[in-house]
Write an enzyme that holds these catalytic residues in place. Structure first.
Site, PDB file in Angstrom:
ATOM      1  N   CYS A   1       0.822  -1.141   0.197  1.00 35.18           N
ATOM      2  CA  CYS A   1      -0.174  -0.008  -0.057  1.00 35.18           C
ATOM      3  C   CYS A   1       0.965   1.412   0.096  1.00 35.18           C
ATOM      4  O   CYS A   1       1.654   1.449   0.957  1.00 35.18           O
ATOM      5  CB  CYS A   1      -0.846  -0.023   1.172  1.00 35.18           C
ATOM      6  SG  CYS A   1      -1.959   1.282   1.605  1.00 35.18           S
TER       7      CYS A   1
ATOM      8  N   CYS B   1      -0.215   3.343  -6.725  1.00 35.70           N
ATOM      9  CA  CYS B   1      -1.451   2.723  -5.823  1.00 35.70           C
ATOM     10  C   CYS B   1      -1.425   1.303  -6.228  1.00 35.70           C
ATOM     11  O   CYS B   1      -1.508   1.191  -7.415  1.00 35.70           O
ATOM     12  CB  CYS B   1      -2.639   3.496  -5.890  1.00 35.70           C
ATOM     13  SG  CYS B   1      -3.848   2.663  -4.896  1.00 35.70           S
TER      14      CYS B   1
END
EC number: 5.1.1.3
Length: 268
Positions: free
Chosen positions: A73, A184
């Protein structure tokens, strides 16, 4: 040899893009994955809150005896990587520096494009890392938060997905780049839509690949590779288990998957 699992965390389903690369590049490793869907999205939270959630997930993974933690992440890497490395007695690898290195290997002059969550973009994580690795390289960073929700809600491959992606990436029509970091872990699942929006000549960088290469290198150097012939993948959701199951079925390679729920709170 070390047959303990690799721990992987994300704010939601995006981290499955990293699990998929682990399946490809480390096929004898078991994985414990936590998708923190109960607190999704991280990209609109402040760094202190994300840091506490990541530390709680790190503690959860440690209780499950993982040998390494991969922070799959970008938002959590930007907010919590040093804190996790200080708090946990195992190696902790993030996705931002591997992603930056992969982009610079392709494009040493720039400008390098970065698309990421609002929080990752506001933190300036990629520009700062690229500046440290290759001073003076120009970076064009764009927050594309709505694209995260497209993936999380299973809308990849739809006309709606292409509409949102094309609108979000208009910046790169006005300011062209040759290399675009998908900053991302949700975004590799939108690679076809992204490529269509920016054009086939733009190289898309998936930090997951370089991140897993970094993990593999560490495991090899420390004689810590697993040797499971048929590894198990234990996947936990803190929120919507049916969405996690759908993501596993849609995006991961075949394997033995155990799905369950986990309770993660700030400060656990």
């Amino acid at each position: 040899m070390d047959n303990r699992p690799i721990g992987v965390m994300d704010s939601g389903l995006g981290g499955l893009s990293v699990v998929r690369v682990i399946q490809q590049k480390l096929p004898n490793e078991e994985v414990i994955f936590v998708g923190d869907q109960g607190h999704f999205p991280y990209g609109t939270k402040d760094q202190a809150e994300v840091r506490q959630l990541a530390l709680s997930i790190g503690a959860f993974l440690l209780k499950h005896d993982v040998k390494m933690m991969v922070v799959a992440c970008n938002t959590a890497t930007a907010a919590a990587l040093p804190a996790l490395q200080a708090a946990l007695p195992i190696p902790v690898i993030g996705v931002i520096e591997p992603g930056a290195r992969a982009a610079l290997a392709q494009d040493k002059k720039g400008p390098i494009g970065v698309i990421a969550t609002t929080a990752t973009t506001t933190a300036g994580a990629y520009p700062a890392t690229i500046e440290r690795l290759a001073p003076g390289t120009p970076v064009i960073a764009k927050a594309t938060q709505p694209m995260v929700e497209i993936v999380e809600h299973g809308q990849t491959g739809t006309a709606k997905a292409q509409e949102v992606v094309s609108e979000q990436l208009m910046t790169f029509k006005e300011h062209p780049v040759k290399t675009l970091i998908m900053g991302c872990t949700h975004f590799p699942f939108l690679a076809p839509e992204i490529s269509k929006a920016v054009g086939p000549t733009v190289a898309l960088v998936d930090p997951a690949k370089e991140t897993v290469a970094t993990a593999k290198s560490w495991l090899e150097q420390h004689q810590a590779m697993g040797n499971h012939a048929h590894p198990n993948y234990h996947l936990y959701s803190t929120g919507n288990l049916p969405d996690l199951r759908a993501g596993v079925n849609k995006w991961l390679l075949s394997g033995h998957f155990d799905l369950g729920t986990a309770q993660i709170e700030e400060g656990d």
